[in-house]
Design a protein around this motif. Structure first.
Motif, mmCIF file in Angstrom:
data_model
loop_
_atom_site.group_PDB
_atom_site.id
_atom_site.type_symbol
_atom_site.label_atom_id
_atom_site.label_comp_id
_atom_site.label_asym_id
_atom_site.label_seq_id
_atom_site.Cartn_x
_atom_site.Cartn_y
_atom_site.Cartn_z
ATOM 1 N N THR A 26 -10.965 3.419 0.680
ATOM 2 C CA THR A 26 -12.094 2.816 1.121
ATOM 3 C C THR A 26 -11.860 1.379 1.319
ATOM 4 N N ILE A 27 -12.192 0.741 2.437
ATOM 5 C CA ILE A 27 -12.375 -0.871 2.428
ATOM 6 C C ILE A 27 -13.852 -1.080 2.981
ATOM 7 N N LEU A 28 -14.387 -1.887 2.002
ATOM 8 C CA LEU A 28 -15.616 -2.427 2.313
ATOM 9 C C LEU A 28 -15.726 -3.896 1.572
ATOM 10 N N ASP A 29 -16.483 -4.698 2.478
ATOM 11 C CA ASP A 29 -16.844 -5.822 2.052
ATOM 12 C C ASP A 29 -15.416 -6.763 1.501
ATOM 13 N N ARG A 30 -14.380 -6.496 2.325
ATOM 14 C CA ARG A 30 -13.065 -7.007 1.885
ATOM 15 C C ARG A 30 -12.523 -6.657 0.547
ATOM 16 N N ILE A 31 -12.916 -5.508 0.157
ATOM 17 C CA ILE A 31 -12.350 -4.905 -1.075
ATOM 18 C C ILE A 31 -11.642 -3.585 -0.636
ATOM 19 N N LEU A 32 -10.393 -3.488 -1.011
ATOM 20 C CA LEU A 32 -9.675 -2.257 -0.802
ATOM 21 C C LEU A 32 -9.757 -1.359 -2.154
ATOM 22 N N ASN A 33 -10.209 -0.317 -2.067
ATOM 23 C CA ASN A 33 -10.389 0.795 -3.084
ATOM 24 C C ASN A 33 -9.750 2.003 -2.845
ATOM 25 N N ILE A 34 -8.605 2.386 -3.851
ATOM 26 C CA ILE A 34 -7.736 3.672 -3.816
ATOM 27 C C ILE A 34 -8.128 4.421 -4.807
ATOM 28 N N LEU B 223 0.782 -1.264 0.090
ATOM 29 C CA LEU B 223 0.037 -0.033 0.060
ATOM 30 C C LEU B 223 0.906 1.148 0.037
ATOM 31 N N ASN B 224 1.945 1.106 0.689
ATOM 32 C CA ASN B 224 2.732 2.427 0.927
ATOM 33 C C ASN B 224 3.354 2.602 -0.747
ATOM 34 N N LEU B 225 4.002 1.366 -1.134
ATOM 35 C CA LEU B 225 4.372 1.660 -2.695
ATOM 36 C C LEU B 225 3.447 2.117 -3.534
ATOM 37 N N VAL B 226 2.161 1.545 -3.826
ATOM 38 C CA VAL B 226 1.244 2.296 -4.778
ATOM 39 C C VAL B 226 0.766 3.411 -4.490
ATOM 40 N N LEU B 227 0.497 3.832 -3.165
ATOM 41 C CA LEU B 227 0.145 5.275 -2.909
ATOM 42 C C LEU B 227 1.226 6.151 -3.288
ATOM 43 N N THR B 228 2.482 5.845 -2.978
ATOM 44 C CA THR B 228 3.475 6.879 -3.285
ATOM 45 C C THR B 228 3.748 6.812 -4.789
ATOM 46 N N GLU B 229 3.828 5.780 -5.458
ATOM 47 C CA GLU B 229 3.840 5.812 -6.856
ATOM 48 C C GLU B 229 2.703 6.494 -7.827
ATOM 49 N N MET C 258 -1.856 -4.663 -7.573
ATOM 50 C CA MET C 258 -3.444 -4.491 -7.339
ATOM 51 C C MET C 258 -4.163 -5.375 -8.362
ATOM 52 N N ASP C 259 -5.350 -5.686 -7.961
ATOM 53 C CA ASP C 259 -6.187 -6.717 -8.972
ATOM 54 C C ASP C 259 -6.564 -5.963 -10.189
ATOM 55 N N ARG C 260 -7.260 -4.520 -9.996
ATOM 56 C CA ARG C 260 -7.870 -3.746 -11.187
ATOM 57 C C ARG C 260 -7.134 -2.410 -11.057
ATOM 58 N N VAL C 261 -6.856 -1.889 -12.027
ATOM 59 C CA VAL C 261 -6.431 -0.526 -12.234
ATOM 60 C C VAL C 261 -7.166 0.242 -13.463
ATOM 61 N N THR C 262 -7.648 1.328 -13.196
ATOM 62 C CA THR C 262 -8.187 1.986 -14.127
ATOM 63 C C THR C 262 -7.765 3.825 -13.938
ATOM 64 N N TYR C 263 -8.046 4.232 -15.099
ATOM 65 C CA TYR C 263 -7.589 5.594 -15.203
ATOM 66 C C TYR C 263 -8.432 6.328 -15.856
ATOM 67 N N GLN C 264 -9.368 7.255 -15.528
ATOM 68 C CA GLN C 264 -10.514 7.968 -16.179
ATOM 69 C C GLN C 264 -10.794 9.369 -15.918
ATOM 70 N N LYS C 265 -11.411 10.159 -16.893
ATOM 71 C CA LYS C 265 -11.930 11.406 -16.542
ATOM 72 C C LYS C 265 -12.811 11.632 -15.402
ATOM 73 N N GLU D 195 -8.060 -1.325 -7.257
ATOM 74 C CA GLU D 195 -8.843 -2.055 -6.313
ATOM 75 C C GLU D 195 -7.944 -3.399 -5.760
ATOM 76 N N LYS D 196 -8.152 -3.916 -4.885
ATOM 77 C CA LYS D 196 -7.620 -5.185 -4.373
ATOM 78 C C LYS D 196 -8.212 -6.071 -3.390
ATOM 79 N N SER D 197 -8.368 -7.269 -3.703
ATOM 80 C CA SER D 197 -9.357 -8.068 -2.827
ATOM 81 C C SER D 197 -8.639 -8.554 -1.776
ATOM 82 N N LEU D 198 -9.030 -8.423 -0.600
ATOM 83 C CA LEU D 198 -8.560 -8.632 0.801
ATOM 84 C C LEU D 198 -9.061 -10.159 1.252
ATOM 85 N N SER D 199 -9.488 -10.768 0.412
ATOM 86 C CA SER D 199 -10.226 -11.948 0.775
ATOM 87 C C SER D 199 -8.720 -13.060 0.968
#
Length: 140
Positions: free
Chosen positions: A75-83, A46-52, A119-126, A136-140
């Motif tokens: 946000t962490i909800l239902d074992r999904i981490l979303n940054i 998390l430190n690495l992805v947030l810093t990058e 991370m499990d899913r990465v998007t970049y949008q307007k 996003e990353k699954s914490l399961s």
């Protein structure tokens, strides 16, 4: 009962805040009671992805402009981490970036590669005032 964590941070468009944001990611990872994996490894990731992601927003999207800011939502909800890392820049096609050249280890191009690897899913949008890098990353 599901564990829900929401952290919303806005900082000036300056690299001196990278360590603070990375540390917040580490601290969040260490507080997850239901996470069965290696918390220290998750903290490092998390430190690495947030810093990058934040470094990219500051240097590239916001073009180092001190009048701009970087907005980070975790946000962490239902074992999904979303940054989400919001910038105020023109954007770019995240899918057009080639894999970095590891023989020539300069700093360019590695950030998105590292983020995609960890991370499990990465998007970049307007969005309304620029763009948002969503991870996003699954914490399961």
């Amino acid at each position: 009962m599901n564990e829900k964590i929401e952290v919303d941070i806005k900082v000036p468009n300056q690299t001196r805040y990278l360590g603070l944001i990375g540390k917040i990611g580490e601290d969040i990872a260490r507080t997850l009671k239901k996470y069965k994996g290696d918390r220290e490894e998750l903290a490092y990731h998390l430190n690495l992805v947030l810093t990058e992601a934040m470094a990219n927003a500051i240097r590239h999207a916001n073009e180092g402009d001190p009048e701009k800011e970087v907005h980070i939502s975790i946000t962490i909800l239902d074992r999904i981490l979303n940054i989400k890392v919001y910038d105020q820049g023109q954007g770019f096609d995240v899918n057009s970036l080639p894999a970095p050249n590891f023989r020539n280890l300069d700093e360019h191009g590695r950030g998105i590669y590292i983020i995609r690897t960890l991370m499990d899913r990465v998007t970049y949008q307007k969005h309304t005032h620029g763009h948002v890098l969503e991870m996003e990353k699954s914490l399961s």
